[in-house]
Design an enzyme around this catalytic site. Structure first.
Site, PDB file in Angstrom:
ATOM      1  CE  LYS A   1     -32.972 -34.410   9.878  1.00  0.00           C
ATOM      2  NZ  LYS A   1     -33.246 -33.695  11.138  1.00  0.00           N
ATOM      3  CB  SER A   2     -35.298 -40.006  12.508  1.00  0.00           C
ATOM      4  OG  SER A   2     -33.981 -39.524  12.294  1.00  0.00           O
TER       5      SER A   2
ATOM      6  CE  LYS B   1       0.382  -0.637  -5.882  1.00  0.00           C
ATOM      7  NZ  LYS B   1       0.775  -0.220  -4.526  1.00  0.00           N
TER       8      LYS B   1
ATOM      9  CB  SER C   1     -27.717 -32.745   4.592  1.00  0.00           C
ATOM     10  OG  SER C   1     -29.109 -32.902   4.552  1.00  0.00           O
TER      11      SER C   1
ATOM     12  CG  ASN D   1       8.786   5.178  -5.348  1.00  0.00           C
ATOM     13  OD1 ASN D   1       9.455   6.074  -5.865  1.00  0.00           O
ATOM     14  ND2 ASN D   1       7.492   5.325  -5.103  1.00  0.00           N
TER      15      ASN D   1
ATOM     16  CB  SER E   1     -31.380 -31.372  15.482  1.00  0.00           C
ATOM     17  OG  SER E   1     -31.517 -32.319  16.510  1.00  0.00           O
TER      18      SER E   1
ATOM     19  N   PRO F   1      -3.934  -2.655  -7.350  1.00  0.00           N
ATOM     20  CG  PRO F   1      -5.895  -3.516  -6.419  1.00  0.00           C
ATOM     21  CD  PRO F   1      -5.170  -3.370  -7.719  1.00  0.00           C
TER      22      PRO F   1
ATOM     23  CB  VAL G   1      -0.933   0.003   1.227  1.00  0.00           C
ATOM     24  CG1 VAL G   1      -1.796   1.260   1.239  1.00  0.00           C
ATOM     25  CG2 VAL G   1      -1.794  -1.241   1.239  1.00  0.00           C
TER      26      VAL G   1
END
Length: 608
Positions: free
Chosen positions: A451-452, A17, A519, A144, A447, A91, A13
């Site tokens: 689902k189960s 440049k 999942s 520089n 959970s 940059p 920085v």
């Protein structure tokens, strides 16, 4: 005229440049009159108290001018009596390293600025390492702000010694250094009278005379196919831009990955007939026989490229989110784009020392050596032999942002030693014998969502119908096959991958598979869909609200997570990404288990 030179300016920085290139353009009288006048006027409100601010010639964005920094890559085209140039001014801020890497990808030479009052900084080393990673072989270090160091030779020599050491550490083949003052113009376009001890070239003189042509030409002829041109029934041509070498009418080419061979019947360069095409030309190739060739295939001659699905690569991670092992992306190599997975992070490379550091995660702007697995075999090569087919980018499948760029080090032999064994008893035969269509019903949700219990009811209903099933429950699988996995992100990814592989094998056996897993990540479920097959993956989202899941909390997990005793718990300390287009969605808080099962059974009949 030494030919076109493409170069990049980079460094830490505020190393100057933009000022350096701007001053060079100004002194060399490479600006139009209106540009000079605009520079003089803009400098009055610039960041140098009214003095000439040469950086404004390249920093054109309002935010750049307000802050006195470079944010985006600025490309500048100019010509002197001895050479034509394209410069990418990049940059220096760490957060814009992505932009710097883009500029480095096109350049043949890197001008890296070093502040004489500060010496080599971390970002200076990072930029040098990235340039080397991108295949840049010629490096010019511009030391520089020599005016701030009193133009003392001792200050320059001290930094020059560090630069030679950096060149050795990074194995940079061509390194030069020049002491300059970008604001005062010393050794930029004209020799400095304030540094008589320096007897080398000025910056512009060096750029005009440096030879960046690679002595070692890339082997053979290589052309990745970009497009198949079929304007009518009598014409079929394969279009692309040769990456290296030449091709003539009558020569034999090999089409990869198939390995088929054919003779070149005709060539077109742009819209005109040609006897030969070469590197960089727009080419259309007609073959003397019909062969299956599509975008992503590669036409080759006189070179053996690699065809594999596994390789080791060095990559630069550019994303704000961390990279964990097992993450899935889209990869682009040449003109081919396909799914890929980062299977293992072998080690990170320390920016300062170059040491190899063991780690399983990668953070923004870090460089690491990783093993990658592709969804199918693809054509590539090592970066040292072929730049185009030896480099790649990883694309996030959700945001479509470029997450990483990298270069291929070598292929992994196990990808060639292990092949899928074809069996006489096929999936279709087993399915027909059982009288059913084998699919995977993938239950996902928080959970306690149910689902189960729901998957269990669905399996009983399918059994009553005479179906042959197998239920893979998340807890049961973790007690056996996935016992060695925890609940960190990379472990969750691997947990789902293994389960999907097992589900696919059971589908191959002709079974209807039901899975009950939280999942939580869309990317993992997408990967599971790819493994199992899109037509065989039925996503069932159990969308029970978090409040209801906590109220049920039969295992007491939410209570522990709220107390901080259970880290990485989905819904509390770890996110759950709901499906965007689930095949079936059911909220078990609004109905009984029997009603939910009846609804799901109605919805899945069309898939069975």
């Amino acid at each position: 005229m030494n030919g076109l030179l493409k170069f990049i300016t980079c460094g830490s920085v505020d190393d100057g440049k933009s000022t350096l290139i701007g001053h060079m353009l100004y002194d060399a009288k490479l600006l139009f009159t209106d540009q000079e006048k605009a520079l003089e006027l803009d400098s009055r409100v610039g960041s140098r108290d009214g003095k000439m601010d040469y950086s404004l010639l390249l920093d054109g964005l309002l935010a750049e001018r307000e802050q006195g920094i470079t944010i985006d890559v600025a490309y500048r085209y100019f010509t002197t009596e001895r050479r034509s140039f394209i410069v990418a001014d990049t940059p220096g801020h760490e957060e814009y390293t992505r932009n710097m890497a883009v500029g480095a990808s096109f350049a043949k030479l890197a001008v890296i600025l070093v502040d004489a009052s500060q010496g080599l900084l971390v970002q200076t080393r990072r930029h040098a390492r990235i340039c080397a990673l991108m295949g840049i072989r010629h490096f010019l270090f511009a030391v520089n702000k020599m005016d701030l160091a009193g133009y003392r030779e001792t200050e320059y020599k001290r930094i020059e010694k560090d630069l030679w050491k950096l060149g050795v550490d990074l194995e940079l083949p061509h390194v030069e250094a020049i002491p300059v003052s970008a604001t005062e113009g010393d050794n930029v376009t004209y020799k400095s009278k304030r540094m008589p001890w320096y007897r080398g070239k000025t910056l512009l003189e060096y750029l005009e005379t440096v030879d960046v042509d690679d002595k070692e030409q890339e082997e053979g002829f290589v052309m990745p196919v970009q497009r198949v041109c079929r304007p009518n029934a009598s014409f079929r041509g394969f279009q692309g831009q040769p990456a290296c070498g030449t091709l003539s009418v009558g020569e034999e080419v090999t089409i990869l990955p198939s390995g088929e061979k054919a003779e070149v019947q005709a060539l077109l360069s742009a819209d005109e007939q040609a006897e030969r095409v070469g590197e960089g030309e727009p080419a259309t190739v007609q073959l003397n026989r019909e062969i299956d060739v599509s975008r992503g295939c590669v036409l080759t001659k006189g070179i053996g490229l690699l065809v594999s699905s596994l390789f080791t690569a060095t990559l630069l991670w550019l994303d704000d989110t961390e990279l964990a092992e097992g993450k899935n992306f889209l990869i682009r190599i040449g003109t081919k784009m396909l799914p890929a997975t980062v299977m293992a992070i072998k080690y990170k490379i320390d920016i300062n020392s170059g040491e190899n550091i063991a780690d399983s995660r990668l953070r923004k702007n870090e460089i690491a050596v990783c093993d990658l697995a592709l969804s199918e075999k693809a054509v590539f090569d090592t970066f040292k032999r072929h730049r185009e087919l030896g480099s790649f980018i990883l694309i996030d499948r959700v945001t479509n942002m470029t997450s990483a760029c990298g270069v291929i080090e070598h292929s992994l032999r196990r990808s060639d030693n292990v092949t899928w064994q074809k069996l006489d008893i096929t999936r279709e035969f087993r399915a027909k014998r059982l009288g059913q269509r084998p699919v995977t019903l993938w239950f996902t949700g928080l959970s306690g969502a149910g689902k189960s219990a729901l998957a269990n009811e669905i399996e009983k209903a399918l059994t009553v119908q005479g179906k042959h099933t197998m239920l893979l429950d998340g807890d049961n699988v973790r007690l056996g096959l996935n016992r060695n996995l925890g609940f960190k992100e990379q472990d969750r990814i691997e947990n789902i991958r293994r389960t999907a592989e097992v589900a696919r094998l059971m589908n191959d056996a002709g079974l209807i598979v039901l899975t009950s897993f939280i999942s939580p990540y869309r990317s993992d479920r997408r990967k599971a869909r790819e493994i199992i097959g899109a037509g065989n993956f039925i996503e069932i989202y159990v969308s029970t609200p978090l409040e209801e899941c906590e109220r049920r909390d039969v295992k007491g997990l939410y209570k522990k997570a709220r107390a901080g005793d259970l880290p990485n718990f989905t819904g509390i300390s770890s996110p759950y990404e709901a499906p965007e287009h689930a095949s079936v969605e059911i909220d078990t808080s609004r109905c009984t288990l029997e009603e939910a099962a009846e609804y799901v059974m109605e919805q899945i009949q069309k898939y069975l």
